[in-house]
Design an enzyme around this catalytic site. Sequence first.
Site, mmCIF file in Angstrom:
data_model
loop_
_atom_site.group_PDB
_atom_site.id
_atom_site.type_symbol
_atom_site.label_atom_id
_atom_site.label_comp_id
_atom_site.label_asym_id
_atom_site.label_seq_id
_atom_site.Cartn_x
_atom_site.Cartn_y
_atom_site.Cartn_z
ATOM 1 N N ASP A 81 -73.941 -23.235 -30.944
ATOM 2 C CA ASP A 81 -73.553 -24.157 -29.540
ATOM 3 C C ASP A 81 -72.382 -24.444 -30.776
ATOM 4 O O ASP A 81 -72.745 -25.807 -31.382
ATOM 5 C CB ASP A 81 -74.436 -25.202 -29.167
ATOM 6 C CG ASP A 81 -73.909 -25.934 -28.815
ATOM 7 O OD1 ASP A 81 -72.135 -26.248 -28.134
ATOM 8 O OD2 ASP A 81 -74.236 -26.813 -27.802
ATOM 9 N N LYS A 132 -53.519 -21.723 -26.809
ATOM 10 C CA LYS A 132 -52.729 -22.321 -25.501
ATOM 11 C C LYS A 132 -54.007 -22.439 -24.451
ATOM 12 O O LYS A 132 -54.536 -21.205 -24.472
ATOM 13 C CB LYS A 132 -51.119 -22.390 -25.431
ATOM 14 C CG LYS A 132 -51.925 -20.760 -24.158
ATOM 15 C CD LYS A 132 -50.222 -20.451 -23.956
ATOM 16 C CE LYS A 132 -50.272 -19.094 -23.263
ATOM 17 N NZ LYS A 132 -50.577 -19.194 -22.085
ATOM 18 N N HIS A 162 -47.902 -16.809 -29.710
ATOM 19 C CA HIS A 162 -47.718 -15.370 -29.755
ATOM 20 C C HIS A 162 -45.852 -15.305 -30.095
ATOM 21 O O HIS A 162 -45.727 -14.120 -30.405
ATOM 22 C CB HIS A 162 -48.785 -14.163 -29.152
ATOM 23 C CG HIS A 162 -48.387 -13.924 -28.044
ATOM 24 N ND1 HIS A 162 -48.568 -14.731 -26.598
ATOM 25 C CD2 HIS A 162 -48.344 -12.906 -27.384
ATOM 26 C CE1 HIS A 162 -48.237 -14.551 -25.786
ATOM 27 N NE2 HIS A 162 -47.958 -13.260 -26.145
ATOM 28 N N GLU A 200 -42.822 -9.627 -15.279
ATOM 29 C CA GLU A 200 -44.073 -9.746 -15.193
ATOM 30 C C GLU A 200 -44.624 -8.734 -14.349
ATOM 31 O O GLU A 200 -44.366 -8.912 -12.353
ATOM 32 C CB GLU A 200 -45.353 -10.233 -15.967
ATOM 33 C CG GLU A 200 -45.305 -11.248 -17.142
ATOM 34 C CD GLU A 200 -46.185 -11.584 -17.559
ATOM 35 O OE1 GLU A 200 -46.880 -10.742 -18.325
ATOM 36 O OE2 GLU A 200 -46.149 -12.486 -17.392
ATOM 37 N N ASP A 219 -48.165 -21.940 -18.442
ATOM 38 C CA ASP A 219 -48.247 -20.352 -18.767
ATOM 39 C C ASP A 219 -47.670 -19.979 -19.446
ATOM 40 O O ASP A 219 -47.972 -19.779 -20.998
ATOM 41 C CB ASP A 219 -48.846 -19.450 -17.584
ATOM 42 C CG ASP A 219 -49.587 -18.543 -18.107
ATOM 43 O OD1 ASP A 219 -50.565 -18.615 -19.672
ATOM 44 O OD2 ASP A 219 -49.516 -17.355 -18.038
ATOM 45 N N HIS A 224 -44.109 -20.857 -24.158
ATOM 46 C CA HIS A 224 -43.762 -19.958 -24.793
ATOM 47 C C HIS A 224 -42.213 -19.408 -24.645
ATOM 48 O O HIS A 224 -41.532 -19.976 -26.171
ATOM 49 C CB HIS A 224 -44.100 -18.176 -24.169
ATOM 50 C CG HIS A 224 -45.912 -17.763 -24.746
ATOM 51 N ND1 HIS A 224 -46.779 -18.517 -25.497
ATOM 52 C CD2 HIS A 224 -46.298 -17.808 -23.893
ATOM 53 C CE1 HIS A 224 -47.027 -17.864 -24.913
ATOM 54 N NE2 HIS A 224 -47.429 -17.702 -24.200
ATOM 55 N N LYS A 323 -44.670 -13.723 -12.649
ATOM 56 C CA LYS A 323 -45.956 -12.401 -11.942
ATOM 57 C C LYS A 323 -45.155 -11.762 -11.007
ATOM 58 O O LYS A 323 -45.034 -12.202 -10.114
ATOM 59 C CB LYS A 323 -46.634 -13.013 -12.363
ATOM 60 C CG LYS A 323 -47.721 -13.431 -13.540
ATOM 61 C CD LYS A 323 -48.780 -13.599 -13.922
ATOM 62 C CE LYS A 323 -49.323 -14.250 -14.792
ATOM 63 N NZ LYS A 323 -48.701 -13.760 -16.599
ATOM 64 N N LYS A 328 -41.124 -5.180 -15.428
ATOM 65 C CA LYS A 328 -40.879 -6.665 -16.809
ATOM 66 C C LYS A 328 -39.713 -5.855 -17.423
ATOM 67 O O LYS A 328 -39.042 -5.299 -18.040
ATOM 68 C CB LYS A 328 -42.293 -5.231 -17.292
ATOM 69 C CG LYS A 328 -42.583 -6.288 -18.568
ATOM 70 C CD LYS A 328 -43.853 -5.547 -19.629
ATOM 71 C CE LYS A 328 -43.993 -5.952 -20.529
ATOM 72 N NZ LYS A 328 -44.397 -7.381 -20.596
HETATM 73 C C1 BG6 Z 1 -49.933 -15.119 -22.123
HETATM 74 C C2 BG6 Z 1 -49.484 -15.842 -20.817
HETATM 75 O O1 BG6 Z 1 -49.719 -15.988 -23.199
HETATM 76 O O2 BG6 Z 1 -48.713 -14.520 -21.898
HETATM 77 C C3 BG6 Z 1 -50.071 -14.545 -20.143
HETATM 78 O O3 BG6 Z 1 -51.064 -16.704 -20.791
HETATM 79 C C4 BG6 Z 1 -48.482 -13.277 -19.776
HETATM 80 O O4 BG6 Z 1 -50.149 -14.789 -18.762
HETATM 81 C C5 BG6 Z 1 -47.974 -12.870 -21.619
HETATM 82 O O5 BG6 Z 1 -48.890 -12.152 -19.482
HETATM 83 C C6 BG6 Z 1 -47.154 -12.532 -21.689
HETATM 84 O O6 BG6 Z 1 -47.240 -12.045 -23.020
HETATM 85 P P1 BG6 Z 1 -47.350 -10.486 -23.219
HETATM 86 O O7 BG6 Z 1 -47.224 -10.236 -25.196
HETATM 87 O O8 BG6 Z 1 -48.255 -10.166 -22.863
HETATM 88 O O9 BG6 Z 1 -46.778 -9.606 -22.790
#
Ligand code: BG6
Length: 455
Positions: A81, A132, A162, A200, A219, A224, A323, A328
């Site tokens: 835990d 995050k 990322h 996306e 998000d 990002h 979304k 894309k």
């Molecule tokens: C994530 C989001 O950090 O990044 C997602 O939480 C999103 O909602 C994603 O789809 C997009 O990044 P990638 O690299 O997966 O296209």
Amino acid sequence: MAGETTLLILGASGDLTSRLLLPALGQLLTIEPYRRIRLRGAGMDDWDDARWREVVRAAFASAGFEAAFDSVSATEYVRADITAPADLARLLADHDGRLALYFAVPPAVAKAACEAFAEVDIPAGTVLALEKPFGVDEATARELNTTLERLVPEAQVFRIDHFLGRSTTLNLLGVRFANRVFAPVWSAQDIESVVIRYDETLGLEGRAGYYDKAGALADMIQSHLLQVMAILAMEPPATLHERDFRDATSAVLRATHVWGDDPATASRRARYTAGTVGDRRLPAYVDEPGVEPARQTETLAELVCEVRNERWRGVPFTLRSGKALPEKKGEVVVTFRRVNHVPEGLTGPAPGSVLRFSLGPDHMDLELNVNGGDDPFELERETIGADLGEGALKAYGEVLSGILDADATLAVRGDAAEESWRIVDPVLAAWRADEVPLQEYPAGSLGPGGWPALP
Ligand code: BG6
């Protein structure tokens, strides 16, 4: 040769670990086989080593890196835990070399674990990597930073983004700073507008538990796209080392404000209804399991910001992500101003040149006005394009390599995390107060009509 690092994944039995983290580790170990990593997993589930090893092997294999499993095959799983100091102390006691802790757990658990760490001796040099969302607004981000400050020095805290590991994001640096055709014109004097967009085709994909409380603004834009903007807009740093790089990107965020300080006119939001994306039929967002319609969560958000400094004042930076869109499309679009004067005798329109970076497939285009092929006195538009390498490591692999090297250049610094919430907090408040209507768009459509056209 990199020294040995123990990578301890907290939340090892969760989805993030098997879907993103382990495949990235597999890739990293394949490309950089000299790394010596002891992998350990910890979680609440009652797993044994054999079950965990199978998860690691399968995750490596799913990404085509099965052979890399050999180097971590002795990996162990510990049931623990992570919000209990005694369990944490036990976990931390067993490591070789530097310790890297990766919190692959929901934010509330990460927060509780960080608080529990205050009662535990953390080995010197330990790195903490957090996914995050980092807080839910400026105040909670600050609170979490205060907790972390008591645990390890800031340069050992990795707030994961990322997008900072994406090779195209980093390509912005080379193109801008290493070319005299761009470096001197990178300012409001020559640039008219910037768009950073991440559309996306994916819908909710079963992530209501997280996404319904976040929405597109938090998000994607808060976490990002503001970081990508900071890289694009930063002052030229002397080096790309951690301190110079992050000082420069944080300075951009500190100077950034919602356009006109008016979230009601500078932001737009919408939510998808049922529709078809490609050959997938998506239900309305509000009909997805786990969604609370009254939360009014947006699945498409747009925000116009201004970087109020000498270089950028007056240039709109439009950040947009959504979304269930038809295509894309991740890109950074820099539109230059028109020239002051086109010599009489040259006919046709001469809009500003456009530099476009596509975020996967990684590509760059420069749209220019050129003399026409048929009539050399008539201007035409031509595009020069280049495919940019994908980068040997995928974004998560790049981020992970920073964690293992304890190099935080591509992680979000504490002040930057607070600033990005400071920028979007007034927008979220305006939305809560219903100052901006929540519009609708059928899944698979381009979004609600009437939004300003983007280049
Ligand atoms: C994530 C989001 O950090 O990044 C997602 O939480 C999103 O909602 C994603 O789809 C997009 O990044 P990638 O690299 O997966 O296209």
